[in-house]
Design an enzyme around this catalytic site. Structure first.
Site, PDB file in Angstrom:
ATOM      1  N   ASN A   1      49.156 -31.337  -0.012  1.00 26.82           N
ATOM      2  CA  ASN A   1      49.420 -32.429   0.367  1.00 26.82           C
ATOM      3  C   ASN A   1      50.271 -33.411  -1.165  1.00 26.82           C
ATOM      4  OD1 ASN A   1      51.542 -33.729   1.887  1.00 26.82           O
ATOM      5  ND2 ASN A   1      50.024 -35.269   3.251  1.00 26.82           N
TER       6      ASN A   1
ATOM      7  N   GLU B   1      51.158 -27.914  -1.160  1.00 23.07           N
ATOM      8  CA  GLU B   1      52.272 -28.402  -1.126  1.00 23.07           C
ATOM      9  C   GLU B   1      51.962 -29.177  -3.000  1.00 23.07           C
ATOM     10  OE1 GLU B   1      53.761 -30.605   2.605  1.00 23.07           O
ATOM     11  OE2 GLU B   1      51.671 -30.038   3.334  1.00 23.07           O
TER      12      GLU B   1
ATOM     13  N   ASP C   1      47.875 -21.873   3.298  1.00 25.12           N
ATOM     14  CA  ASP C   1      47.893 -23.069   4.229  1.00 25.12           C
ATOM     15  C   ASP C   1      49.462 -22.154   5.458  1.00 25.12           C
ATOM     16  OD1 ASP C   1      49.392 -23.932   6.306  1.00 25.12           O
ATOM     17  OD2 ASP C   1      49.923 -25.807   5.225  1.00 25.12           O
TER      18      ASP C   1
ATOM     19  N   ASN D   1      50.772 -22.293   8.091  1.00 21.79           N
ATOM     20  CA  ASN D   1      50.710 -22.792   9.016  1.00 21.79           C
ATOM     21  C   ASN D   1      50.888 -21.980  10.877  1.00 21.79           C
ATOM     22  OD1 ASN D   1      51.823 -25.341   8.779  1.00 21.79           O
ATOM     23  ND2 ASN D   1      52.894 -24.541   6.461  1.00 21.79           N
TER      24      ASN D   1
ATOM     25  N   HIS E   1      44.250 -32.051   4.937  1.00 22.44           N
ATOM     26  CA  HIS E   1      43.957 -30.721   5.304  1.00 22.44           C
ATOM     27  C   HIS E   1      43.116 -30.840   4.321  1.00 22.44           C
ATOM     28  CE1 HIS E   1      47.546 -27.871   5.649  1.00 22.44           C
ATOM     29  NE2 HIS E   1      48.373 -29.140   5.635  1.00 22.44           N
TER      30      HIS E   1
END
Length: 254
Positions: free
Chosen positions: A9, A35, A148, A150, A245
């Site tokens: 992130n 990310e 990830d 999602n 995360h």
């Protein structure tokens, strides 16, 4: 070989929260990042190199958005940036490193939480991603696809499956895709070893969700069936708090 997947992130934000110090202590062999939200010239590559890592980055063209990376203590034989599909590569979602006859991929699946248009984009991505991977598998059968996704696959992977039944990330069509992907020749390495509930990799920043463990398991180390016997252990590392995360680790013989 310890492989970690970690949606940070924002790599710079994670570094400000002690990510490099944590990395030095954990010392995984390969780290698949998602990310990263940064261009390579904005990342303190020298600090990673000082820990013995070769670094590879595939950012989104849009600054401060998306992007993936791979850190590896062993230099790959080959690195492939993107899938050759412009609308996805524009968002920096796929990075592959080859080590002999094995490949490790860092992938960041789109989120559909911002509305119908992005949900449709996500579903098209899932179809195109699977087609690409299955074609790749013909020549590179030994794959570890870390990232990830999602998507929570099953009710056991989300803290409140009833209330989230219509939420992006736990929609029936997303879960069906995940089942189909696994059935096409892949193993969810964490569930291979761990069958019990309440193990998550993402928590909302709202309402103390993380302290109450109200999470979602959306980060995976997927392993092609051909490598099943090489897997040794898989764990989630919720005590690492550099992001919303946490890392997920796979120990595998390479």
């Amino acid at each position: 070989m310890n492989i970690i997947t970690y949606n940070v992130n924002g790599i710079r934000a994670a570094i400000s929260k002690g990510f490099i110090e944590w990395l030095q202590a954990a010392a995984p062999d390969i780290v698949c990042l998602q990310e990263i939200k940064a261009q390579p010239d904005q990342i303190p590559v020298v600090e990673f190199e000082a820990l013995g890592y070769h670094t590879y980055w595939f950012p989104a063209e849009k600054k401060g958005y998306s992007g993936v990376g791979i850190l590896s203590k062993t230099e790959p034989d080959k690195v492939v940036y993107g899938m050759g599909i412009e609308k996805y590569d524009f968002e920096g979602r796929f990075l592959r490193a080859d080590f002999g006859d094995k490949s490790v991929i860092s992938v960041y699946h789109p989120s559909g939480t911002t509305g119908d248009e992005r949900q449709a984009f996500k579903m098209q991505w899932l179809s195109d991603f699977q087609n690409y991977v299955l074609e790749l598998k013909k020549t590179r059968p030994n794959l570890v696809i870390s990232g990830d996704y999602n998507i929570c696959h099953r009710a056991i992977d989300i803290h409140d499956p009833v209330r989230n039944a219509t939420s992006s990330g736990f929609l029936p069509e997303e879960r069906e895709w995940m089942s189909g992907f696994l059935n096409s020749g892949f193993i969810d390495s964490f569930r291979y070893f761990v069958k019990d509930p309440h193990h998550y990799t993402w928590w909302s920043y709202r309402a103390g969700a993380r302290s109450r463990n109200l999470g979602w398991r959306i980060d995976y180390n997927m392993v092609s069936d051909e490598l099943e016997k090489s897997m040794k252990r898989a764990v989630i590392l919720p005590m690492a708090v550099h992001s919303d995360h946490c890392p997920s680790l796979l120990e595998i013989e390479f």
